[in-house]
Design an enzyme around this catalytic site. Sequence first.
Site, PDB file in Angstrom:
ATOM      1  N   TYR A   1       3.110   6.742   1.397  1.00  0.00           N
ATOM      2  CA  TYR A   1       4.320   7.253   0.703  1.00  0.00           C
ATOM      3  C   TYR A   1       3.969   8.274  -0.416  1.00  0.00           C
ATOM      4  CZ  TYR A   1       6.379   3.133   2.940  1.00  0.00           C
ATOM      5  OH  TYR A   1       6.816   2.291   4.147  1.00  0.00           O
TER       6      TYR A   1
ATOM      7  N   PRO B   1       0.836  -1.296  -0.195  1.00  0.00           N
ATOM      8  CA  PRO B   1      -0.086  -0.044   0.003  1.00  0.00           C
ATOM      9  C   PRO B   1       0.881   1.266  -0.033  1.00  0.00           C
ATOM     10  CG  PRO B   1      -0.794  -1.554   1.429  1.00  0.00           C
ATOM     11  CD  PRO B   1       0.494  -2.046   1.023  1.00  0.00           C
ATOM     12  N   CYS B   2       0.391   2.367  -0.859  1.00  0.00           N
ATOM     13  CA  CYS B   2       1.372   3.424  -1.006  1.00  0.00           C
ATOM     14  C   CYS B   2       0.616   4.571  -0.252  1.00  0.00           C
ATOM     15  CB  CYS B   2       1.443   3.846  -2.696  1.00  0.00           C
ATOM     16  SG  CYS B   2      -0.478   4.316  -3.221  1.00  0.00           S
ATOM     17  N   ASN B   3      -0.549   4.408   0.535  1.00  0.00           N
ATOM     18  CA  ASN B   3      -1.121   5.717   1.026  1.00  0.00           C
ATOM     19  C   ASN B   3      -0.084   6.505   1.840  1.00  0.00           C
ATOM     20  OD1 ASN B   3      -2.613   3.226   0.963  1.00  0.00           O
ATOM     21  ND2 ASN B   3      -4.364   4.115   1.474  1.00  0.00           N
TER      22      ASN B   3
END
Length: 348
Positions: free
Chosen positions: A87, A83-85
């Site tokens: 970053y 998950p990129c939330n």
Amino acid sequence: MHFRLGELFCGPGGIAWGAAHADIGDPNYKIIHTWANDYDADTCSTYRHNICPNEPSSVHHADIRTFDLTSLPAIDALAFGFPCNDYSVVGEQKGINGIYGPLYSYGVKALRQFRPQFFLAENVSGLQNANEGSAFKKILSELREAGYTITPHLYKFEEYGIPQARHRIIIIGIRSDLDVVFRVPSPAPYAYKDNTSKTALEVPPIPKNAHNNEPTKHAPIVVQRLSYIKPGQNAFTADLPEELQLNIKGAQISQIYKRLDPKKPAYTVTGSGGGGTHIYHWAEPRALTNRERARLQTFPDNYEFMGSKESVRKQIGMAVPCEGARIIFEAVLRSFAGIKYDAAEPNI
């Protein structure tokens, strides 16, 4: 050599489609779906329907933090778009200190457990700068310590013929005891491909009965505002009458009510859609349909997404472009097969 693929944070199947369609002209080198996991129920339904309709039980809907990895069968390859939330440059950038930031560690855990021959890990470009760069260094260090020779690279997918300016860090890891060297595939073979948004959406025309092609209903003021915004402009760069201007304090996000430039690749497809963050057509005063967004992500028209219109929009936005994943997996397969290919220098 057939590589059995396991996926964590599998999303709707962009990576899986690329893996399944990777073809280097040698039937001995294939990537075969084995199992997948995601925390979102609709996403799992989409993956099952399109990637493994005959093996629905191989897709596990579960929170990775409580999911028992030891129950899964052996694999030769692992993919995890963690998950990129935390970053993303759009978010608060809590990085490794956020709720989602530490989830990469489950990919490392799976590498230690299954010892696959290679892995693909994916995240947003903002990963490089999170926590002043320390998060990225920590992640790379742990991947190496798990026993892999890694090649991180910031892929600019528009350079690979994808009709979208999408920049993502993808890390390929080859198990250190193997005599295999991965090289970043060169974008040069795709330099002459027409990857404009206009061509992507119009050639061939989207079938009238295509799935996930429902139009968005706009308020009259939105239609009126869009009529003043030229291709490539947004709500802040267009010459809008005062009554149509946005009363937003602070940052002026460039993608708010931004219309596509038909002569260029689209800007980045994201999972958001409220507050003017849909992608907007260059000629018609409307947002793109989910089917059109899926085309920009290079999903085939027969790829059917499950769930509500809003859920589908999020799934498409979180995906890795199918064709981009295929290009990278083909480079991996060529590396294992000992087939030379055009390569580029890693930029990280």
